[in-house]
Design a protein around this motif. Structure first.
Motif, PDB file in Angstrom:
ATOM      1  N   ASP A 173       0.708  -1.249  -0.060  1.00 47.38           N
ATOM      2  CA  ASP A 173      -0.067  -0.083   0.089  1.00 47.38           C
ATOM      3  C   ASP A 173       0.966   1.352   0.037  1.00 47.38           C
ATOM      4  O   ASP A 173       0.632   2.203  -0.666  1.00 47.38           O
ATOM      5  CB  ASP A 173      -0.966   0.085   1.321  1.00 47.38           C
ATOM      6  N   ILE A 174       2.168   1.266   0.809  1.00 47.55           N
ATOM      7  CA  ILE A 174       2.703   2.305   0.885  1.00 47.55           C
ATOM      8  C   ILE A 174       3.839   2.492  -0.249  1.00 47.55           C
ATOM      9  O   ILE A 174       4.074   3.478  -0.735  1.00 47.55           O
ATOM     10  CB  ILE A 174       3.640   2.196   2.238  1.00 47.55           C
ATOM     11  N   GLY A 175       4.206   1.318  -0.941  1.00 48.23           N
ATOM     12  CA  GLY A 175       5.332   1.292  -1.877  1.00 48.23           C
ATOM     13  C   GLY A 175       6.600   2.169  -1.444  1.00 48.23           C
ATOM     14  O   GLY A 175       6.933   2.063  -0.443  1.00 48.23           O
ATOM     15  N   ASP A 176       6.852   3.021  -2.358  1.00 49.97           N
ATOM     16  CA  ASP A 176       8.051   3.698  -2.162  1.00 49.97           C
ATOM     17  C   ASP A 176       7.879   5.123  -1.224  1.00 49.97           C
ATOM     18  O   ASP A 176       8.746   5.697  -0.892  1.00 49.97           O
ATOM     19  CB  ASP A 176       8.852   4.196  -3.366  1.00 49.97           C
ATOM     20  N   GLY A 177       6.625   5.045  -0.909  1.00 51.30           N
ATOM     21  CA  GLY A 177       6.235   6.295  -0.028  1.00 51.30           C
ATOM     22  C   GLY A 177       6.063   7.739  -0.637  1.00 51.30           C
ATOM     23  O   GLY A 177       5.198   8.611  -0.083  1.00 51.30           O
ATOM     24  N   SER A 178       6.500   7.717  -1.946  1.00 58.36           N
ATOM     25  CA  SER A 178       6.260   9.040  -2.635  1.00 58.36           C
ATOM     26  C   SER A 178       4.961   9.153  -2.973  1.00 58.36           C
ATOM     27  O   SER A 178       4.363   8.233  -3.528  1.00 58.36           O
ATOM     28  CB  SER A 178       7.241   9.254  -3.565  1.00 58.36           C
ATOM     29  N   GLY A 179       4.368  10.338  -2.973  1.00 62.23           N
ATOM     30  CA  GLY A 179       2.976  10.474  -2.974  1.00 62.23           C
ATOM     31  C   GLY A 179       1.675   9.957  -2.270  1.00 62.23           C
ATOM     32  O   GLY A 179       0.598   9.807  -2.736  1.00 62.23           O
ATOM     33  N   VAL A 180       2.302   9.204  -1.199  1.00 62.46           N
ATOM     34  CA  VAL A 180       1.194   8.428  -0.192  1.00 62.46           C
ATOM     35  C   VAL A 180       1.130   9.301   0.912  1.00 62.46           C
ATOM     36  O   VAL A 180       1.955   9.543   1.654  1.00 62.46           O
ATOM     37  CB  VAL A 180       1.644   7.026  -0.029  1.00 62.46           C
ATOM     38  N   LEU A 181       0.072   9.617   1.369  1.00 63.02           N
ATOM     39  CA  LEU A 181      -0.370  10.299   2.537  1.00 63.02           C
ATOM     40  C   LEU A 181      -1.062   9.443   3.666  1.00 63.02           C
ATOM     41  O   LEU A 181      -2.094   9.100   3.320  1.00 63.02           O
ATOM     42  CB  LEU A 181      -1.108  11.543   2.241  1.00 63.02           C
ATOM     43  N   LEU A 182      -0.381   8.994   4.546  1.00 64.91           N
ATOM     44  CA  LEU A 182      -1.016   8.186   5.590  1.00 64.91           C
ATOM     45  C   LEU A 182      -1.527   8.954   6.672  1.00 64.91           C
ATOM     46  O   LEU A 182      -0.836   9.688   7.508  1.00 64.91           O
ATOM     47  CB  LEU A 182       0.002   7.201   6.001  1.00 64.91           C
ATOM     48  N   LEU A 183      -2.887   8.832   6.873  1.00 63.04           N
ATOM     49  CA  LEU A 183      -3.687   9.740   7.898  1.00 63.04           C
ATOM     50  C   LEU A 183      -3.989   8.505   9.046  1.00 63.04           C
ATOM     51  O   LEU A 183      -4.936   7.867   8.896  1.00 63.04           O
ATOM     52  CB  LEU A 183      -4.661  10.399   7.577  1.00 63.04           C
ATOM     53  N   THR A 184      -3.712   8.736  10.220  1.00 67.21           N
ATOM     54  CA  THR A 184      -3.790   7.706  11.256  1.00 67.21           C
ATOM     55  C   THR A 184      -5.128   8.465  12.290  1.00 67.21           C
ATOM     56  O   THR A 184      -5.228   9.760  12.104  1.00 67.21           O
ATOM     57  CB  THR A 184      -2.891   7.259  12.156  1.00 67.21           C
ATOM     58  N   MET A 185      -5.795   7.823  13.035  1.00 66.24           N
ATOM     59  CA  MET A 185      -6.762   8.341  13.799  1.00 66.24           C
ATOM     60  C   MET A 185      -6.003   8.717  15.244  1.00 66.24           C
ATOM     61  O   MET A 185      -6.624   9.659  15.683  1.00 66.24           O
ATOM     62  CB  MET A 185      -7.750   7.331  14.040  1.00 66.24           C
ATOM     63  N   GLU A 186      -5.258   8.021  15.598  1.00 65.25           N
ATOM     64  CA  GLU A 186      -4.622   8.296  16.878  1.00 65.25           C
ATOM     65  C   GLU A 186      -2.963   8.524  16.845  1.00 65.25           C
ATOM     66  O   GLU A 186      -2.441   7.765  15.779  1.00 65.25           O
ATOM     67  CB  GLU A 186      -4.867   7.391  17.787  1.00 65.25           C
ATOM     68  N   ASP A 187      -2.533   9.237  17.722  1.00 69.09           N
ATOM     69  CA  ASP A 187      -0.778   9.147  17.607  1.00 69.09           C
ATOM     70  C   ASP A 187      -0.189   7.779  17.995  1.00 69.09           C
ATOM     71  O   ASP A 187       0.759   7.768  17.398  1.00 69.09           O
ATOM     72  CB  ASP A 187      -0.751  10.075  18.648  1.00 69.09           C
ATOM     73  N   SER A 188      -0.865   6.952  18.748  1.00 71.03           N
ATOM     74  CA  SER A 188      -0.343   5.453  19.026  1.00 71.03           C
ATOM     75  C   SER A 188      -0.239   4.831  17.631  1.00 71.03           C
ATOM     76  O   SER A 188       0.491   4.081  17.459  1.00 71.03           O
ATOM     77  CB  SER A 188      -1.116   4.902  20.044  1.00 71.03           C
ATOM     78  N   GLN A 189      -1.193   5.009  16.852  1.00 70.94           N
ATOM     79  CA  GLN A 189      -1.391   4.282  15.507  1.00 70.94           C
ATOM     80  C   GLN A 189      -0.187   4.855  14.463  1.00 70.94           C
ATOM     81  O   GLN A 189       0.425   4.139  13.837  1.00 70.94           O
ATOM     82  CB  GLN A 189      -2.646   4.480  14.800  1.00 70.94           C
TER      83      GLN A 189
END
Length: 155
Positions: free
Chosen positions: A76-92
């Motif tokens: 899902d992340i691949g090389d990370g470029s162009g991917v925005l990961l948004l978690t619900m909590e800081d621990s995540q």
């Protein structure tokens, strides 16, 4: 060029908050095409969306969801470029940093938008709490669209 080509909302189980965020954001008009997904950090087998979360979405005009939970993978992340990961909590967010590589853009939803605090978990909460969460989430998703469009203009 768009800074982000993919947004992944990340939650523990991918059955409540993250799929709600995915559905709400997908319903909003974006100035450029972007792939929007939700994933979980602890998904042992596919599960449908939480019934209360789906009921709130339906009552707000989103229709029935065919969502099944999926685990976050390195693919899902691949090389990370162009991917925005948004978690619900800081621990995540911390768990994502511990378990995955090629991370370039990982924030909590609120942090990315310049706010503090986590989006509280809804497990075991009454339906009214899901409705209140939806109202907060919708406002945050509206802010997210504005921020993404502003970043696109600045590039």
């Amino acid at each position: 060029m768009n800074q982000y080509q993919k947004i992944i909302f990340v939650d523990s189980s991918d059955t409540t908050r993250s799929p709600m965020a995915e559905v709400v954001l997908k319903s909003m008009k974006m100035d450029y095409p972007i792939s929007i997904h939700s994933r979980g950090l602890v998904v042992l087998f596919p599960e449908p969306m939480n019934q209360k979360a789906e009921a709130i979405l339906i009552s707000n005009g989103y229709g029935s969801q065919k969502h099944m939970s999926k685990p976050l993978t390195q693919d899902d992340i691949g090389d990370g470029s162009g991917v925005l990961l948004l978690t619900m909590e800081d621990s995540q967010k911390e768990k994502v940093f511990q378990e995955y590589s090629n991370l370039k853009h990982v924030y909590t939803v609120r942090e990315f938008l310049g706010h503090s605090g986590d989006l509280r978990a809804l497990y075991g909460a009454p339906l009214i709490e899901y409705g209140l969460f939806y109202e907060v989430l919708k406002g945050l998703m509206e802010e997210l669209v504005i921020k993404l469009c502003e970043e696109e203009i600045l590039e």
